[in-house]
Write an enzyme that holds these catalytic residues in place. Sequence first.
Site, PDB file in Angstrom:
ATOM      1  N   CYS A   1       0.822  -1.222   0.000  1.00 55.56           N
ATOM      2  CA  CYS A   1       0.000   0.000   0.000  1.00 55.56           C
ATOM      3  C   CYS A   1       0.855   1.272   0.000  1.00 55.56           C
ATOM      4  CB  CYS A   1      -0.968   0.021   1.166  1.00 55.56           C
ATOM      5  SG  CYS A   1      -1.196  -1.552   1.986  1.00 55.56           S
TER       6      CYS A   1
ATOM      7  N   ARG B   1       6.581 -11.459   5.325  1.00 55.40           N
ATOM      8  CA  ARG B   1       5.969 -11.285   6.647  1.00 55.40           C
ATOM      9  C   ARG B   1       6.566 -12.292   7.607  1.00 55.40           C
ATOM     10  NH1 ARG B   1      -0.451 -10.238   5.327  1.00 55.40           N
ATOM     11  NH2 ARG B   1      -0.030  -8.482   3.960  1.00 55.40           N
TER      12      ARG B   1
ATOM     13  N   GLN C   1       1.391 -11.078  -3.665  1.00 52.97           N
ATOM     14  CA  GLN C   1      -0.024 -10.696  -3.653  1.00 52.97           C
ATOM     15  C   GLN C   1      -0.507 -10.329  -5.049  1.00 52.97           C
ATOM     16  OE1 GLN C   1      -1.680  -7.872  -0.943  1.00 52.97           O
ATOM     17  NE2 GLN C   1      -0.326  -8.446   0.743  1.00 52.97           N
TER      18      GLN C   1
ATOM     19  N   ASP D   1      -2.364  -7.861  -5.854  1.00 48.83           N
ATOM     20  CA  ASP D   1      -2.805  -6.705  -5.064  1.00 48.83           C
ATOM     21  C   ASP D   1      -3.293  -5.551  -5.940  1.00 48.83           C
ATOM     22  OD1 ASP D   1      -3.247  -5.279  -2.788  1.00 48.83           O
ATOM     23  OD2 ASP D   1      -1.139  -4.855  -2.335  1.00 48.83           O
TER      24      ASP D   1
ATOM     25  N   HIS E   1      -4.784  -1.239  -5.218  1.00 50.93           N
ATOM     26  CA  HIS E   1      -5.338  -0.179  -4.368  1.00 50.93           C
ATOM     27  C   HIS E   1      -6.182   0.720  -5.251  1.00 50.93           C
ATOM     28  CE1 HIS E   1      -2.054  -1.801  -1.943  1.00 50.93           C
ATOM     29  NE2 HIS E   1      -2.941  -1.635  -0.991  1.00 50.93           N
TER      30      HIS E   1
ATOM     31  N   LYS F   1     -14.205  -4.281   6.276  1.00 51.72           N
ATOM     32  CA  LYS F   1     -13.631  -5.112   5.201  1.00 51.72           C
ATOM     33  C   LYS F   1     -14.463  -6.353   4.948  1.00 51.72           C
ATOM     34  CE  LYS F   1     -10.582  -7.808   8.171  1.00 51.72           C
ATOM     35  NZ  LYS F   1      -9.326  -8.444   8.387  1.00 51.72           N
TER      36      LYS F   1
ATOM     37  N   HIS G   1      -8.313  -1.530  -0.487  1.00 52.41           N
ATOM     38  CA  HIS G   1      -7.231  -2.502  -0.699  1.00 52.41           C
ATOM     39  C   HIS G   1      -7.932  -3.782  -1.128  1.00 52.41           C
ATOM     40  CE1 HIS G   1      -4.469  -0.490   2.390  1.00 52.41           C
ATOM     41  NE2 HIS G   1      -5.640   0.018   2.694  1.00 52.41           N
TER      42      HIS G   1
HETATM   43  C1  TSB Z   1      -5.019  -6.408  -0.112  1.00 50.94           C
HETATM   44  N1  TSB Z   1      -2.747  -4.279   2.034  1.00 50.94           N
HETATM   45  C2  TSB Z   1      -3.679  -5.337   1.751  1.00 50.94           C
HETATM   46  C3  TSB Z   1      -3.780  -5.565   0.261  1.00 50.94           C
HETATM   47  O1  TSB Z   1      -3.883  -4.333  -0.407  1.00 50.94           O
HETATM   48  C4  TSB Z   1      -3.194  -6.599   2.461  1.00 50.94           C
HETATM   49  O2  TSB Z   1      -2.005  -6.859   2.526  1.00 50.94           O
HETATM   50  N2  TSB Z   1      -4.129  -7.380   2.944  1.00 50.94           N
HETATM   51  S1  TSB Z   1      -3.852  -8.775   3.718  1.00 50.94           S
HETATM   52  O3  TSB Z   1      -2.931  -8.569   4.769  1.00 50.94           O
HETATM   53  O4  TSB Z   1      -5.135  -9.306   4.082  1.00 50.94           O
HETATM   54  O5  TSB Z   1      -3.185  -9.749   2.703  1.00 50.94           O
HETATM   55  C5  TSB Z   1      -3.799 -10.014   1.470  1.00 50.94           C
HETATM   56  C6  TSB Z   1      -3.991 -11.510   1.266  1.00 50.94           C
HETATM   57  O6  TSB Z   1      -2.747 -12.177   1.322  1.00 50.94           O
HETATM   58  C7  TSB Z   1      -4.828 -12.209   2.329  1.00 50.94           C
HETATM   59  O7  TSB Z   1      -6.188 -12.059   2.060  1.00 50.94           O
HETATM   60  C8  TSB Z   1      -4.381 -13.651   2.190  1.00 50.94           C
HETATM   61  O8  TSB Z   1      -5.125 -14.308   1.187  1.00 50.94           O
HETATM   62  C9  TSB Z   1      -2.951 -13.525   1.701  1.00 50.94           C
HETATM   63  N3  TSB Z   1      -1.961 -13.835   2.757  1.00 50.94           N
HETATM   64  C10 TSB Z   1      -1.780 -13.173   3.917  1.00 50.94           C
HETATM   65  N4  TSB Z   1      -0.776 -13.708   4.632  1.00 50.94           N
HETATM   66  C11 TSB Z   1      -0.300 -14.749   3.896  1.00 50.94           C
HETATM   67  C12 TSB Z   1       0.748 -15.703   4.096  1.00 50.94           C
HETATM   68  N5  TSB Z   1       1.511 -15.682   5.185  1.00 50.94           N
HETATM   69  N6  TSB Z   1       0.960 -16.629   3.136  1.00 50.94           N
HETATM   70  C13 TSB Z   1       0.197 -16.644   2.015  1.00 50.94           C
HETATM   71  N7  TSB Z   1      -0.786 -15.769   1.777  1.00 50.94           N
HETATM   72  C14 TSB Z   1      -1.046 -14.833   2.700  1.00 50.94           C
HETATM   73 ZN    ZN Z   2      -3.017  -2.635   0.771  1.00 48.49          ZN
END
Ligand code: TSB
Ligand code: ZN
Length: 584
Positions: A277, A306, A324, A326, A328, A412, A458
């Site tokens: 983001c 992460r 992702q 992803d 925005h 959300k 997001h």
């Molecule tokens: C959607 N900033 C937002 C983005 O813009 C975001 O990061 N959202 S999130 O934290 O929910 O992450 C997005 C998606 O990543 C989650 O819905 C999930 O499907 C996936 N995700 C999250 N953590 C993991 C992980 N450790 N391993 C694999 N996929 C993951």
């Molecule tokens: Zn985001």
Amino acid sequence: MINIKEDERLSVLNHSCAHLLAQAVKHLYPSAKFWVGPVIEEGFYYDIDLGDEVIKDEDLEKIEKEMKKIAKDGKRIIREEISKEEALARFKDDPYKIDLISRMDEKQTVISCYSQGDFTDLCRGPHVESVKELKYFKLLKFSGAYFKGDSKNKMLQRIYGICFDNEEDLKNHLQELEEAAMRDHRKIGKEQEIFMTHDLVGKGMPLWLPNGAIIRKQLENYIYEKEKKLGYLHVYTPCVGTVDLYKTSGHWDHYQENMFPSMKVDDEEFVLRPMNCPHHMLIYGNKIHSYRDLPIRIGEFATDFRYEASGAVKGLERVRCMCQNDAHLFVTKEQIGDEFKKVVSLILDVYKDFGIKNYKFRLSLRDPSDKEKYFDDDEMWNNAENKLRAVLNDLGCSYHEAIGEAAFYGPKLDVEVKPAVGPEVTLSTCQLDFLLPRRFDLSYIDSNGEKQVPVVLHRAIFGTFDRFTAFIIEELKGVFPLWLAPTQLNVIPVNPLVHGEYASKLKEELQNFDIRVNLDDRNEKLSYRMREAQISKIPYSIIIGDKEIEEDTISYRRYKEPNTHTLPKAEFIKFILDKIENKE
Ligand code: TSB
Ligand code: ZN
């Protein structure tokens, strides 16, 4: 699969079975000490300190045998209430129980214990009347588990099991578990060479093998085309940012425990990014925008890092390095509803294409009585939450509301799915954000020529390519549709010595049409190679013999279908290309 926790009788049975397990362990390992033994969705477990001993497969059998013996003995389970002092005295040699007792509420003066024969455990209950009732159980697996889940603490041995009321339920459940294990993406991922892991790369850092890379590329192309048609603008940004970037976004203060530690390079301090983001906010802020430009949709297939607990990482489903799908979306307040509707429609569209039917929408809303916890703008919250509900109702989506589960910055929608093994996970997500655009001082000029702050959505449709791939491997049980299959056609010359050269040329010809082909010209019997093609789940097999060469035809067989069909070669190529194009 049944949720043990939600069934009152099964819950009690499993809880009593956890005590039975502890008693058996105590018989076999007299110095064993016990932490907690809760009932979980999948049955029960007990965390046990066995000193330096580590549980092995054969130990489970031994323990289970001892449990059967104790159960047959049929001791009654007796509840006793004792004072806190008495409890402290009785369990004085057990530091884990002392830890539990001393943390109990000051006001709780009476503590309950349950005894069965020579074993007593601290417990709230309730339990079955006698261990005799525990007949149909099975110990399932074991793992290491840190005391209180903290990796700085001692590693305990966690043993899992399940208990039912009758033999048939236990048998059916074990069969379901077996089937689930067969679908587990970690098993199929290894068999089909989709991904691997290596200690030298690190935990939660899968390596996508060529077959996995093909699947991922197809997914990327698929969603890219969809997004492009919907007006998304795709970008590339670095997978690091400075600490200051994440201070600006607020992640440094509120998300740091999920991030890798920072690293210094010259006079800059970087972090591996956990989210994209902030980068996308800067891209939006790179230009002045008019209300006429909105919505602006910035998309990226973006790599994030992460910190996930080492016990939580799982195949491709929960990783520490992920990509992702992803985007925005920058919108005016008035556009929230329409844009949210487009996102939900895209989710529904994608799920339909992949045949995903078992999922739940979860709408996380604020708890209006807890003003402290949420961004302070009542009108914004009410307006947004009502619009989200209206869209879901409009599209006929059933959903459940999770009050108080919204983020500080907005409500959300998550889509939850159940993997073959383990608890539910979120796949797609769409999160409203009233705050981040403010933190980056973003604006647009409205129709009165005044500066306004946009709202951000997001959203990730696949979630991550990692988690989505894990999920579809399990949904499809490793049988990929033609357009996704790493190998689409298997060319099998009847006699490799006679028909091999022709088959090899045919392979090249098909490859020139962008069809992914394998040539099986091994010196093995035709029947053996045909069988192998079935096992490897390749969608189509082509058999090349004298007749096919003479007549310029292709004899093909679809995976799992008994009949062979023949088409002129050119027609066959068209037939296959059509099927790929239409994602059949
Ligand atoms: C959607 N900033 C937002 C983005 O813009 C975001 O990061 N959202 S999130 O934290 O929910 O992450 C997005 C998606 O990543 C989650 O819905 C999930 O499907 C996936 N995700 C999250 N953590 C993991 C992980 N450790 N391993 C694999 N996929 C993951
Ligand atoms: Zn985001």
